[in-house]
Write an enzyme that holds these catalytic residues in place. Structure first.
Site, PDB file in Angstrom:
ATOM      1  N   HIS A 189     -11.409  27.772 -64.883  1.00  0.00           N
ATOM      2  CA  HIS A 189     -11.982  29.108 -65.070  1.00  0.00           C
ATOM      3  C   HIS A 189     -10.982  29.771 -66.125  1.00  0.00           C
ATOM      4  O   HIS A 189      -9.704  29.381 -65.848  1.00  0.00           O
ATOM      5  CB  HIS A 189     -12.012  29.765 -63.886  1.00  0.00           C
ATOM      6  CG  HIS A 189     -13.267  29.697 -62.893  1.00  0.00           C
ATOM      7  ND1 HIS A 189     -13.180  29.549 -61.457  1.00  0.00           N
ATOM      8  CD2 HIS A 189     -14.634  29.494 -63.128  1.00  0.00           C
ATOM      9  CE1 HIS A 189     -14.332  29.545 -61.144  1.00  0.00           C
ATOM     10  NE2 HIS A 189     -15.451  29.409 -62.180  1.00  0.00           N
ATOM     11  N   CYS A 285      -8.889  35.327 -58.272  1.00  0.00           N
ATOM     12  CA  CYS A 285     -10.321  34.779 -57.649  1.00  0.00           C
ATOM     13  C   CYS A 285     -10.851  35.563 -56.481  1.00  0.00           C
ATOM     14  O   CYS A 285     -12.042  35.623 -56.260  1.00  0.00           O
ATOM     15  CB  CYS A 285      -9.968  33.494 -57.300  1.00  0.00           C
ATOM     16  SG  CYS A 285      -9.315  32.189 -58.760  1.00  0.00           S
TER      17      CYS A 285
HETATM   18  N1  ARG Z   1     -13.169  26.395 -54.935  1.00  0.00           N
HETATM   19  C1  ARG Z   1     -13.371  27.513 -56.083  1.00  0.00           C
HETATM   20  C2  ARG Z   1     -14.408  26.699 -57.078  1.00  0.00           C
HETATM   21  O1  ARG Z   1     -14.114  25.806 -57.429  1.00  0.00           O
HETATM   22  C3  ARG Z   1     -12.695  28.135 -56.413  1.00  0.00           C
HETATM   23  C4  ARG Z   1     -12.923  29.645 -57.266  1.00  0.00           C
HETATM   24  C5  ARG Z   1     -11.770  30.112 -57.803  1.00  0.00           C
HETATM   25  N2  ARG Z   1     -12.257  31.276 -58.643  1.00  0.00           N
HETATM   26  C6  ARG Z   1     -11.772  31.826 -59.528  1.00  0.00           C
HETATM   27  N3  ARG Z   1     -12.109  32.961 -59.948  1.00  0.00           N
HETATM   28  N4  ARG Z   1     -11.238  30.945 -60.509  1.00  0.00           N
HETATM   29  O2  ARG Z   1     -15.208  27.058 -57.601  1.00  0.00           O
END
Ligand code: ARG
Length: 309
Positions: A189, A285
């Protein structure tokens, strides 16, 4: 006085940093777990201590509230173990909300919970002129991949959010949306590869190796003053931070990044998110921002009150 001391400390940077109060939406990790792996940090064989995750999440909330920010809670849903990562649920810019459409089936139903919250409590029903709530067409994981600045929105792609969603956000908000290609699956991300330090003055920090060569050039050109995070900073999730103009709420362990931020006058508030890191997420996150009005270009009220300790 406390406030006086910290104000002096914070003026060692280029300018005096000021807090602009924020409105956040967060979801308690009541059902947090690592029961599947959709990013390289997740390992279902490693047990999660949910009480510890809850305590760590609560400390993030408390730090925001001490700094004067409003935190609304999204009701957690059983069977959705990643819901604590609320940044992925919607993007709100100037009272215009683009709901998420998740890339993976494991998280798809989270979008319904976010839709319900925004329909009931979001800016649309706050009586804000021009407020809108838009259903997504292409896949977008919201603020996981959209970094909102005063002049532009930076938009990650490569792992989760589709470039087609960039155009949807641009059409909804009228803002320029600049695509950035992510090339390292550990930085799946944008918000683990690039941090918004101050949305109102377009200050960012980023980790160049997370981006394609072309996107690195775009970043270097647009943000010549950016803070550069090193490997250790990035692997510690140091860029997964939230800045309010003066404070930077960041995970522990990003030693070099913290030093750089303090040299620029930011007050760093370190938070232990070790349990949440098992899911591949940290401070940012967990945090969705509700931007109901256009962000002012100049600073907000003076800092010093409600200083987090
Ligand atoms: N386990 C989640 C996923 O892989 C973590 C998300 C983390 N969120 C973020 N904004 N980076 O989607």
């Amino acid at each position: 006085m406390d406030g006086m001391t910290t104000t002096v400390a914070a003026t060692t940077g280029r300018s005096q940093r000021r807090v602009r109060p924020r409105h956040f939406l967060m979801c308690p990790p009541t059902h947090f777990d690592v029961s599947y792996a959709i990013n390289p940090w997740m390992d279902p064989a490693v047990p999660v201590d949910r009480d510890r995750a809850y305590a760590q999440w609560s400390a993030v909330v408390a730090a925001y509230e001490r700094a004067g920010h409003r935190v609304d809670r999204l009701e957690p849903v059983p069977g959705l173990p990643d819901m604590v990562f609320a940044a992925n649920g919607a993007t709100v810019v100037d009272g215009r909300t683009l709901l998420a459409r998740f890339a993976t089936p494991q998280r798809a139903a989270e979008a319904d919970a976010h839709r319900a919250w925004h329909q009931r409590f979001g800016v649309l029903y706050g009586g804000l002129a021009g407020a809108r709530l838009a259903e997504p067409v292409a896949v977008n994981e919201a603020e996981g991949d959209f970094a909102v600045l005063s002049s532009v929105v930076l938009a990650g792609h490569g792992y989760r959010t589709s470039p087609d969603a960039h155009a949807e956000l641009a059409a909804l908000t009228g803002r320029e949306v600049v695509g950035l290609e992510l090339v390292d699956p550990r930085f799946y991300h944008l918000d683990v590869a690039l941090a918004v330090l101050d949305e109102d003055t377009d200050q960012v920090a980023y980790h160049p190796p997370a981006f394609s060569a072309a996107s690195q050039r775009v970043l270097a050109q647009r943000f010549p003053d950016a803070v550069i995070a090193d490997d250790a900073d990035a692997y510690a999730f140091g860029l997964n931070l939230v800045g309010d103009g003066r404070h930077v709420f960041m995970p522990t362990g990003a030693v070099h990044l913290r030093t750089e931020l303090e040299a620029r006058g930011y007050a760093c508030v370190e938070l232990d998110t070790s349990e949440l890191l098992l899911g591949g997420g940290s401070v940012k996150c967990c945090t969705q921002e509700i931007r109901s009005l256009p962000a002012p270009r100049t600073a907000g009220p003076a800092a010093g009150e409600g200083e987090p300790r």
